[in-house]
Write an enzyme that holds these catalytic residues in place. Structure first.
Site, PDB file in Angstrom:
ATOM      1  N   GLY A 136       5.522  -6.161  -0.982  1.00 30.54           N
ATOM      2  CA  GLY A 136       5.512  -5.961  -2.428  1.00 30.54           C
ATOM      3  C   GLY A 136       6.759  -5.285  -2.951  1.00 30.54           C
ATOM      4  N   GLY A 162      14.458  -2.172  11.920  1.00 32.82           N
ATOM      5  CA  GLY A 162      14.056  -2.539  13.275  1.00 32.82           C
ATOM      6  C   GLY A 162      15.045  -3.562  13.812  1.00 32.82           C
ATOM      7  CE  LYS A 166       8.162   1.034  -2.213  1.00 29.41           C
ATOM      8  NZ  LYS A 166       8.916   1.407  -0.997  1.00 29.41           N
ATOM      9  CG  ASN A 194      12.704   2.299   0.483  1.00 29.55           C
ATOM     10  OD1 ASN A 194      11.515   2.042   0.662  1.00 29.55           O
ATOM     11  ND2 ASN A 194      13.672   1.758   1.208  1.00 29.55           N
ATOM     12  CE  LYS A 243       2.828  -9.872 -40.257  1.00 28.12           C
ATOM     13  NZ  LYS A 243       1.629  -9.124 -40.636  1.00 28.12           N
ATOM     14  CD  GLN A 251      -2.475   0.325   5.192  1.00 28.08           C
ATOM     15  OE1 GLN A 251      -1.680   0.152   4.278  1.00 28.08           O
ATOM     16  NE2 GLN A 251      -2.094   0.512   6.443  1.00 28.08           N
ATOM     17  CG  ASN A 294      18.519 -17.175 -53.492  1.00 28.67           C
ATOM     18  OD1 ASN A 294      19.299 -17.298 -52.565  1.00 28.67           O
ATOM     19  ND2 ASN A 294      18.494 -16.103 -54.265  1.00 28.67           N
ATOM     20  CB  ALA A 323      -0.928   0.001   1.217  1.00 25.31           C
ATOM     21  NE  ARG A 325      12.654   7.384   0.637  1.00 20.83           N
ATOM     22  CZ  ARG A 325      13.307   6.450   1.321  1.00 20.83           C
ATOM     23  NH1 ARG A 325      14.620   6.403   1.281  1.00 20.83           N
ATOM     24  NH2 ARG A 325      12.642   5.550   2.028  1.00 20.83           N
TER      25      ARG A 325
HETATM   26  C1  UD1 Z   1       9.577  -2.113   8.534  1.00 22.56           C
HETATM   27  C2  UD1 Z   1       9.659  -2.730   9.916  1.00 22.56           C
HETATM   28  C3  UD1 Z   1      11.127  -2.787  10.366  1.00 22.56           C
HETATM   29  C4  UD1 Z   1      11.937  -3.581   9.344  1.00 22.56           C
HETATM   30  C5  UD1 Z   1      11.770  -2.980   7.969  1.00 22.56           C
HETATM   31  C6  UD1 Z   1      12.407  -3.859   6.936  1.00 22.56           C
HETATM   32  C7  UD1 Z   1       7.588  -2.070  11.013  1.00 22.56           C
HETATM   33  C8  UD1 Z   1       6.955  -1.168  11.984  1.00 22.56           C
HETATM   34  N1  UD1 Z   1       8.896  -1.929  10.833  1.00 22.56           N
HETATM   35  O1  UD1 Z   1      10.026  -0.776   8.671  1.00 22.56           O
HETATM   36  O2  UD1 Z   1      11.220  -3.441  11.618  1.00 22.56           O
HETATM   37  O3  UD1 Z   1      13.298  -3.555   9.714  1.00 22.56           O
HETATM   38  O4  UD1 Z   1      10.363  -2.882   7.613  1.00 22.56           O
HETATM   39  O5  UD1 Z   1      12.400  -3.207   5.710  1.00 22.56           O
HETATM   40  O6  UD1 Z   1       6.904  -2.911  10.446  1.00 22.56           O
HETATM   41  N2  UD1 Z   1       3.149  -0.538   4.178  1.00 22.56           N
HETATM   42  C9  UD1 Z   1       1.803  -0.590   3.912  1.00 22.56           C
HETATM   43  N3  UD1 Z   1       0.976   0.200   4.635  1.00 22.56           N
HETATM   44  C10 UD1 Z   1       1.420   1.017   5.607  1.00 22.56           C
HETATM   45  C11 UD1 Z   1       2.792   1.059   5.863  1.00 22.56           C
HETATM   46  C12 UD1 Z   1       3.644   0.260   5.129  1.00 22.56           C
HETATM   47  O7  UD1 Z   1       1.351  -1.315   3.035  1.00 22.56           O
HETATM   48  O8  UD1 Z   1       0.596   1.699   6.224  1.00 22.56           O
HETATM   49  C13 UD1 Z   1       4.054  -1.379   3.395  1.00 22.56           C
HETATM   50  C14 UD1 Z   1       4.993  -0.530   2.571  1.00 22.56           C
HETATM   51  O9  UD1 Z   1       4.468  -0.356   1.261  1.00 22.56           O
HETATM   52  C15 UD1 Z   1       6.248  -1.357   2.545  1.00 22.56           C
HETATM   53  C16 UD1 Z   1       6.201  -2.152   3.822  1.00 22.56           C
HETATM   54  O10 UD1 Z   1       4.867  -2.106   4.268  1.00 22.56           O
HETATM   55  O11 UD1 Z   1       6.238  -2.283   1.492  1.00 22.56           O
HETATM   56  C17 UD1 Z   1       7.157  -1.660   4.874  1.00 22.56           C
HETATM   57  O12 UD1 Z   1       6.803  -0.341   5.214  1.00 22.56           O
HETATM   58  P1  UD1 Z   1       7.897   0.719   5.600  1.00 22.56           P
HETATM   59  O13 UD1 Z   1       7.204   1.948   6.035  1.00 22.56           O
HETATM   60  O14 UD1 Z   1       8.891   0.807   4.543  1.00 22.56           O
HETATM   61  O15 UD1 Z   1       8.520   0.012   6.885  1.00 22.56           O
HETATM   62  P2  UD1 Z   1       9.878   0.394   7.558  1.00 22.56           P
HETATM   63  O16 UD1 Z   1       9.701   1.671   8.231  1.00 22.56           O
HETATM   64  O17 UD1 Z   1      10.970   0.229   6.600  1.00 22.56           O
END
Ligand code: UD1
Ligand code: CA
Length: 453
Positions: free
Chosen positions: A102, A136, A23, A224, A348, A74, A374, A11, A16
């Site tokens: 994704g 994380g 994306k 990203n 073709k 979402q 030919n 979602a 970026r």
């Molecule tokens: C998340 C993890 C982090 C981990 C990292 C790995 C959490 C809170 N943190 O952080 O521990 O190290 O991924 O890359 O989960 N997305 C949605 N809806 C939302 C928010 C995010 O679909 O409301 C999707 C995003 O499109 C993305 C993925 O979830 O594909 C991760 O979201 P992102 O915000 O990038 O998570 P991080 O902050 O990187």
């Protein structure tokens, strides 16, 4: 083992990427990021796959229509925990749920299988990184048991020193996931509902958290921006090139081949630099591909040589053919064995039988050509009257002189010879010379004009 459900989070906005497109629809190795994840998910034979989408509206479900997946919207996007909350109503309690992303396209089936084998109620995929910034961190107690995940923005200085990071990918018993999600809050640095908080909530219920690690770190790299996309593309191409080399294929330079799909090769195949293979391509034994060829959805049989700069799409090429340089085989081309197609020849929707040749500067469209024919330089099938397409039929052992136009529908019977420069509009009889050409004349005593003073 309980049936498997897969949730794919897709979602996010992808700010970026600076793109109008969501994306997860940007391509890696010719395929949208989320399609890589869907293919991998489906290889696990899940009971259900649910994609959480949001940014970009219906474009994600529309682009992925061929997949057997369900969707959960979402809107707004309040964090990874909130995203999973949108999907769980679609899942049955008597299942286990795998959460994928994704924008993490290269996760491999083998790694996910290993997670499925771990047997606990909750399994996290983690990685030890020398530079864990942005991820994380996996928090463990003195005995080494996982007690939670802390996001970098919420971490203490001591926690930031932890090198084991959360890849985000987790496998959870669905009933447990549902219970924990119901208790999520957003009291954290980002004001989001974190999926990672389910770990601490499960531990509080006495659940033991299992962890496994992927075979390769690139499997868990997320995208990203375009720079990360370009880096991961190169990584994946290198992985594929290494696999081809391991099978015994000769690559002039493993850093200069792009496989955007599936390339299958027989024995003693040689591929020169700069070639691109798209879709499903099969190369037989002893096939040689010259530099800078683009080959898509094609079968090239044993012993055939494709010279540089040739472009082949949705075509079948027989054994021991010589194609190119600068040949273009468009969809529906079928060449039998020993056929020669030379430079600047476009073919073709045509079938050419054994040992026939079109060596220079031709257009062959909607034609059926026999054996040992030919086709002289500059020959063109006029297959289109501006409204409809018509076929040209050429029998065995025909010789077509240079610069001939064959106005379809027309049949050139077996053994015919066509004089150079002819425009053939009517069927020709077998074994005779046919030509349409104004008689050559010369004007005696003629002199060239001279410039006036
Ligand atoms: C998340 C993890 C982090 C981990 C990292 C790995 C959490 C809170 N943190 O952080 O521990 O190290 O991924 O890359 O989960 N997305 C949605 N809806 C939302 C928010 C995010 O679909 O409301 C999707 C995003 O499109 C993305 C993925 O979830 O594909 C991760 O979201 P992102 O915000 O990038 O998570 P991080 O902050 O990187
Ligand atoms: Ca975030």
């Amino acid at each position: 083992m309980k049936p498997l459900n897969v949730i794919i989070l897709a979602a996010g906005k992808g700010t970026r990427m600076y793109s109008a497109k969501p994306k997860v629809l940007h391509a890696l190795a010719g395929k949208p990021l989320v399609a890589h994840v869907l293919d991998c998910a489906q290889s696990l034979n899940p009971e259900k796959v649910c994609v959480v989408y949001g940014h970009g509206g219906e474009s994600v479900p529309l682009a992925m229509a061929k997949y057997d997946a369900s969707y959960a919207l979402q809107e707004p996007q309040l964090g990874t925990g909130h995203a999973v909350q949108q999907a769980v109503p679609q899942l049955s309690d008597n299942s286990q749920t795998l959460v994928l992303y994704g924008d993490v396209p290269l996760i491999q089936q083998k790694t996910l299988h290993q997670m499925l084998q771990s047997g606990g109620l909750m399994t996290l995929l983690t990685v030890n990184m020398p530079n864990p910034a942005g991820y994380g961190r996996i928090v463990r107690d003195e005995s080494g048991s996982v007690v939670g995940i802390v996001e970098e923005k919420d971490a203490t200085d001591a926690q930031r020193l932890i090198l084991e990071v959360n890849t985000g990918i987790m496998l959870v018993d669905t009933a447990l996931l549902r219970q924990c999600l119901a208790k999520l809050g957003n009291n954290n640095a980002q004001g989001e509902y974190y999926l990672t908080d389910v770990v601490e909530l499960a531990v509080a219920q006495g659940v033991t958290i299992h962890t496994t690690q992927p075979a390769y770190e690139w499997e868990i790299h997320g995208i990203n921006n375009k720079s990360q996309l370009a880096v991961l593309e190169r990584t994946w191409q290198q992985v594929q090139a290494t696999a081809l080399l391991a099978q015994g294929i000769t690559l002039a330079d493993p850093a200069r081949i792009d496989v955007r799909g599936n390339l299958q090769c027989g024995q003693d195949v040689e591929i020169d630099v700069g070639c691109i293979f798209e879709g499903k391509v099969q190369l037989g034994n002893n096939v040689q591909i010259g530099a800078y060829c683009v080959i898509k959805n094609a079968t090239i049989s044993d012993g055939t040589q494709i010279a540089p700069f040739s472009h082949i799409d949705s075509s079948e090429v027989g054994e021991n053919c010589h194609i190119g340089p600068y040949a273009r085989l468009r969809p529906g081309t079928k060449l039998h064995n020993d056929v020669h197609v030379g430079n600047f020849v476009e073919i073709k929707n045509s079938e050419i039988s054994q040992a026939s040749k079109a060596n220079h500067l031709s257009y062959i469209g909607d034609a059926t050509i026999g054996s040992r024919v030919n086709v002289g330089a500059g020959t063109i099938t006029c297959n289109y009257d501006g409204a409809n397409k018509f076929r040209t039929i050429i029998g065995d052992d025909v010789f077509i002189g240079s610069d001939t136009q064959l106005v379809a529908p027309v049949t050139v019977a077996r053994g015919s010879t066509i004089g150079a420069g002819s425009t053939i509009t009517r069927n020709t009889p077998p074994d005779e010379l046919s030509l349409s050409r104004s008689k050559q004349m010369s004007i005696p005593g003629w002199s060239r004009p001279v410039k006036k003073r």
